[in-house]
Scaffold this active site. Structure first.
Site, PDB file in Angstrom:
ATOM      1  N   THR A  14       0.816  -1.217   0.000  1.00  0.00           N
ATOM      2  CA  THR A  14       0.000   0.000   0.000  1.00  0.00           C
ATOM      3  C   THR A  14       0.849   1.266   0.000  1.00  0.00           C
ATOM      4  O   THR A  14       0.445   2.291  -0.547  1.00  0.00           O
ATOM      5  CB  THR A  14      -0.924  -0.011   1.245  1.00  0.00           C
ATOM      6  N   SER A  30       1.608  -7.529  -0.875  1.00  0.00           N
ATOM      7  CA  SER A  30       2.304  -8.556  -0.091  1.00  0.00           C
ATOM      8  C   SER A  30       1.593  -9.908  -0.004  1.00  0.00           C
ATOM      9  O   SER A  30       2.264 -10.917   0.273  1.00  0.00           O
ATOM     10  CB  SER A  30       2.704  -8.034   1.286  1.00  0.00           C
ATOM     11  N   THR A  60       1.739  -4.552   4.280  1.00  0.00           N
ATOM     12  CA  THR A  60       1.575  -4.896   5.696  1.00  0.00           C
ATOM     13  C   THR A  60       1.097  -6.332   5.910  1.00  0.00           C
ATOM     14  O   THR A  60       1.331  -6.911   6.962  1.00  0.00           O
ATOM     15  CB  THR A  60       0.566  -3.937   6.369  1.00  0.00           C
ATOM     16  N   ASP A  61       0.405  -6.903   4.902  1.00  0.00           N
ATOM     17  CA  ASP A  61      -0.272  -8.188   5.135  1.00  0.00           C
ATOM     18  C   ASP A  61       0.679  -9.324   5.503  1.00  0.00           C
ATOM     19  O   ASP A  61       0.357 -10.157   6.351  1.00  0.00           O
ATOM     20  CB  ASP A  61      -1.096  -8.590   3.900  1.00  0.00           C
TER      21      ASP A  61
END
Ligand code: ASP
Length: 323
Positions: free
Chosen positions: A12, A53, A86-87
């Site tokens: 993101t 990710s 972030t995932d």
């Protein structure tokens, strides 16, 4: 001048709002213009990947960790900031942590909001991560910096789908903070999981299963019959399962599958205290290994790397024994 490399991998932090939703634009490259103001630091940006990710597989994580190892050996940079979605950030950061020797300062960061959104967090997170990468702290291991908090790669997890304070280390808390005037560490890990130096080769057939009421035996039997070499079971509480699950675990072990137990609780260790069928004592007697308080997704990567190296069960048991 301290040289810091910003290695971008996607997420993101590199995305913009399009009509159809958030997406990485192929022409985008990491914008560090807002962090140029740091004195005495030269920031070099290198695009390594451009992936959301969830598309980053363990093999790609291993590539990133190997690239970081090359940079560590070269001693060309004071530190490296890896920008990442972030995932799965906690998994790539952990993969790097178990692989690196620890002589290079490596900090992972990300953004919960894209640059099209009000209150964008990416530029500040990069700025904070660069400051942490420059901090003269010995042996913090790979760290993760978001929302001005510094977390250990082995402990950190994404706890919220949307909030900028999403990253936390349940049961442990942050190692420190980035304040306006300085980087403050309050504690350092006294140990970290680490592999002996050598190439990072992964065994791909390692599954992660999470128990739930009525979980039974099907999934574990399926993985065993499909030729999986390792299974990490996120068990209930202290590390207990239903007797049907315990029977499937025993069948897996009898077929040569290495089974490691973690807990689906967010905090606390797995321990063999329950002697009922499927309890921790029973599982240990049937030959499982315990991963203490480690998260299942991280132990799975660790097991992939151990089996990829050709390590035997006793060697892996020894490596888990301090947990
Ligand atoms: N889905 C995004 C990713 O992990 C989320 C993010 O970057 O924050 O790539």
């Amino acid at each position: 001048m301290k040289k810091v490399l910003v290695l971008s991998t996607g997420g993101t932090i590199e995305m913009l709002q399009k009509k159809s939703g958030l997406a990485i634009s192929p022409s985008s490259s990491m914008d560090v213009s807002s962090i140029d103001t740091l004195p005495d630091v030269e920031i070099i940006v290198r695009k390594y990947l451009s992936l959301p990710s969830p598309h980053i597989t363990p093999e790609i994580m291993a590539d990133i960790a190997e690239e970081l190892r090359r940079i560590e050996v070269s001693r060309e940079f004071h530190g490296v900031v890896v920008t990442h979605g972030t995932d799965t950030l906690e998994e790539t950061a952990f993969m790097a942590d178990i692989h690196l020797e620890g002589t290079l300062s490596v900090v992972f960061t990300a953004a919960m909001r894209s640059s099209s959104e009000l209150g964008v967090d990416g530029p500040r997170n990069i700025r904070s991560a660069v400051r942490v990468a420059c901090a003269e702290i010995k042996n913090p291991g790979v760290t993760v910096v978001l929302n001005d908090e510094i977390h250990a790669a082995g402990r950190v997890t994404k706890t919220c789908t949307s909030n900028i304070s999403s990253f936390d280390s349940p049961g442990y808390g942050p190692l420190g903070f980035v304040d306006d005037d300085r980087v403050l560490y309050h504690r350092l890990p006294i140990w970290r999981m680490n592999l002996p130096q050598g190439p990072l080769v992964l065994e791909g057939r390692v599954g992660l299963v999470r128990t739930a009421a009525g979980f039974g035996h099907d999934v574990i039997d399926f993985l065993t019959n499909a030729g999986y070499r390792g299974i990490v079971v996120e068990a209930f509480g202290r590390g207990n399962v239903h007797p049907d699950t315990a029977d499937a675990v025993e069948r897996a072990i009898d077929s040569g599958v290495l089974v490691i137990i973690t807990s689906r609780c967010h905090e606390g260790r797995v321990l063999d205290i329950y002697a009922y069928p499927g309890g921790g004592v029973d599982l240990i007697n049937r030959g499982v290994l315990s991963a203490g308080d480690m998260a299942g997704n991280k132990i799975r990567l660790f097991l992939m790397a151990c089996l990829g190296r050709g390590m035997e069960k006793e060697q892996i048991r020894n490596m888990l024994s301090s947990l």
